[in-house]
Design a protein around this motif. Structure first.
Motif, PDB file in Angstrom:
ATOM      1  N   VAL A  76       4.016 -12.642  -3.030  1.00 47.27           N
ATOM      2  CA  VAL A  76       5.075 -13.320  -3.787  1.00 47.27           C
ATOM      3  C   VAL A  76       6.434 -12.970  -3.198  1.00 47.27           C
ATOM      4  O   VAL A  76       7.291 -13.845  -3.004  1.00 47.27           O
ATOM      5  CB  VAL A  76       4.963 -12.956  -5.286  1.00 47.27           C
ATOM      6  N   LEU A 123       6.921 -14.876  -0.049  1.00 49.85           N
ATOM      7  CA  LEU A 123       7.221 -16.285  -0.295  1.00 49.85           C
ATOM      8  C   LEU A 123       8.706 -16.475  -0.611  1.00 49.85           C
ATOM      9  O   LEU A 123       9.347 -17.404  -0.104  1.00 49.85           O
ATOM     10  CB  LEU A 123       6.351 -16.817  -1.440  1.00 49.85           C
ATOM     11  N   TYR A 167      11.391 -18.542   1.615  1.00 46.85           N
ATOM     12  CA  TYR A 167      12.270 -19.545   1.017  1.00 46.85           C
ATOM     13  C   TYR A 167      13.712 -19.330   1.500  1.00 46.85           C
ATOM     14  O   TYR A 167      14.365 -20.261   1.980  1.00 46.85           O
ATOM     15  CB  TYR A 167      12.182 -19.463  -0.509  1.00 46.85           C
ATOM     16  N   THR A 176       4.022 -26.403  -3.677  1.00 49.63           N
ATOM     17  CA  THR A 176       2.805 -27.133  -4.011  1.00 49.63           C
ATOM     18  C   THR A 176       3.109 -28.625  -3.860  1.00 49.63           C
ATOM     19  O   THR A 176       4.291 -29.017  -3.832  1.00 49.63           O
ATOM     20  CB  THR A 176       2.354 -26.837  -5.458  1.00 49.63           C
ATOM     21  N   GLY A 208       5.544 -29.649  -6.305  1.00 49.98           N
ATOM     22  CA  GLY A 208       6.641 -28.701  -6.441  1.00 49.98           C
ATOM     23  C   GLY A 208       8.003 -29.359  -6.561  1.00 49.98           C
ATOM     24  O   GLY A 208       8.253 -30.418  -5.981  1.00 49.98           O
ATOM     25  N   THR A 224      -0.880 -17.452 -11.578  1.00 50.07           N
ATOM     26  CA  THR A 224       0.487 -17.935 -11.629  1.00 50.07           C
ATOM     27  C   THR A 224       1.427 -16.738 -11.631  1.00 50.07           C
ATOM     28  O   THR A 224       1.048 -15.634 -12.015  1.00 50.07           O
ATOM     29  CB  THR A 224       0.761 -18.793 -12.886  1.00 50.07           C
ATOM     30  N   PHE A 237      11.833 -18.636 -10.127  1.00 50.40           N
ATOM     31  CA  PHE A 237      10.747 -19.171  -9.307  1.00 50.40           C
ATOM     32  C   PHE A 237       9.481 -19.225 -10.148  1.00 50.40           C
ATOM     33  O   PHE A 237       9.132 -18.241 -10.797  1.00 50.40           O
ATOM     34  CB  PHE A 237      10.465 -18.258  -8.100  1.00 50.40           C
ATOM     35  N   MET A 246       5.413 -19.903  -9.467  1.00 52.13           N
ATOM     36  CA  MET A 246       4.505 -19.953  -8.324  1.00 52.13           C
ATOM     37  C   MET A 246       3.068 -20.150  -8.773  1.00 52.13           C
ATOM     38  O   MET A 246       2.706 -19.818  -9.901  1.00 52.13           O
ATOM     39  CB  MET A 246       4.610 -18.662  -7.528  1.00 52.13           C
ATOM     40  N   TRP A 284       0.024 -18.258  -1.984  1.00 52.75           N
ATOM     41  CA  TRP A 284       1.015 -18.526  -3.025  1.00 52.75           C
ATOM     42  C   TRP A 284       1.976 -19.614  -2.578  1.00 52.75           C
ATOM     43  O   TRP A 284       2.417 -19.628  -1.434  1.00 52.75           O
ATOM     44  CB  TRP A 284       1.795 -17.254  -3.358  1.00 52.75           C
ATOM     45  N   ARG A 285       2.279 -20.553  -3.503  1.00 53.49           N
ATOM     46  CA  ARG A 285       3.212 -21.631  -3.238  1.00 53.49           C
ATOM     47  C   ARG A 285       4.153 -21.787  -4.428  1.00 53.49           C
ATOM     48  O   ARG A 285       3.812 -21.439  -5.556  1.00 53.49           O
ATOM     49  CB  ARG A 285       2.496 -22.974  -2.989  1.00 53.49           C
ATOM     50  N   LEU A 286       5.312 -22.359  -4.166  1.00 49.52           N
ATOM     51  CA  LEU A 286       6.309 -22.607  -5.204  1.00 49.52           C
ATOM     52  C   LEU A 286       5.971 -23.879  -5.974  1.00 49.52           C
ATOM     53  O   LEU A 286       5.750 -24.923  -5.367  1.00 49.52           O
ATOM     54  CB  LEU A 286       7.696 -22.751  -4.581  1.00 49.52           C
ATOM     55  N   ARG A 287       5.962 -23.771  -7.291  1.00 53.70           N
ATOM     56  CA  ARG A 287       5.836 -24.963  -8.140  1.00 53.70           C
ATOM     57  C   ARG A 287       7.200 -25.431  -8.590  1.00 53.70           C
ATOM     58  O   ARG A 287       7.415 -26.620  -8.814  1.00 53.70           O
ATOM     59  CB  ARG A 287       4.987 -24.673  -9.368  1.00 53.70           C
TER      60      ARG A 287
END
Length: 161
Positions: free
Chosen positions: A16, A19, A23, A40, A43, A95, A128, A130, A137-140
């Motif tokens: 996290v 990530l 960013y 995502t 996102g 999450t 954030f 995620m 892990w990706r950003l929502r």
């Protein structure tokens, strides 16, 4: 909590944190394809409190690419990261929500394409959201809450909603 669970939690926290760093580097380096890849498929990002737009990651990346041309030098400093892991379909840790403060100095572009003083500096807090995906892990969602800014030849001013 078992050692295995504790190790998994530490590994998730590192991922996290990575990530969030990715960013900041994508925005600072103008890597808009990389920026899009951090999200995502559904996102979203919201920069309205800083005078920007809200929308899906692709549209926001296009807006950033255009608006950040004013600032060839950017450096996000994202600190005080508070991570909370959540639940998705009863699986612990799928999450994450992170609240983190930022200071963002930027330098205006000169007409010849270089950068010129004075600096524009702003600060605030990121939120954030995620999701753990098959690709990591990706950003929502990314929401910027700008709290202050210092403009050239002017005092620091709080941002009023």
């Amino acid at each position: 909590m078992t050692q295995r669970v504790e190790l998994a939690t530490v590994m998730d926290r590192l991922a996290v944190d990575g990530l969030i760093t990715d960013y900041a580097v994508a925005v600072d380096d103008g890597d808009w394809e990389g920026y899009r890849g951090l999200f995502t498929p559904d996102g979203r990002a919201d920069y309205r409190s800083a005078g920007g737009i809200a929308g899906d990651a692709g549209n926001v990346a296009a807006w950033l690419a255009e608006s950040m041309r004013l600032f060839p030098m950017r450096q996000h400093l994202i600190v005080n990261r508070r991570v909370r892991f959540g639940l998705l379909e009863q699986d612990t840790g799928d999450t994450a929500e992170v609240r983190a403060d930022y200071v963002n100095p930027m330098r205006f572009a000169k007409e010849d394409g270089g950068s010129a003083a004075p600096d524009f500096v702003c600060g605030g807090r990121y939120a954030f959201r995620m999701l753990r995906t098959d690709d990591g892990w990706r950003l929502r969602e990314v929401v910027v809450q700008e709290k202050w800014r210092r403009l050239p030849d002017g005092p620091t001013a709080p941002v009023i909603d």
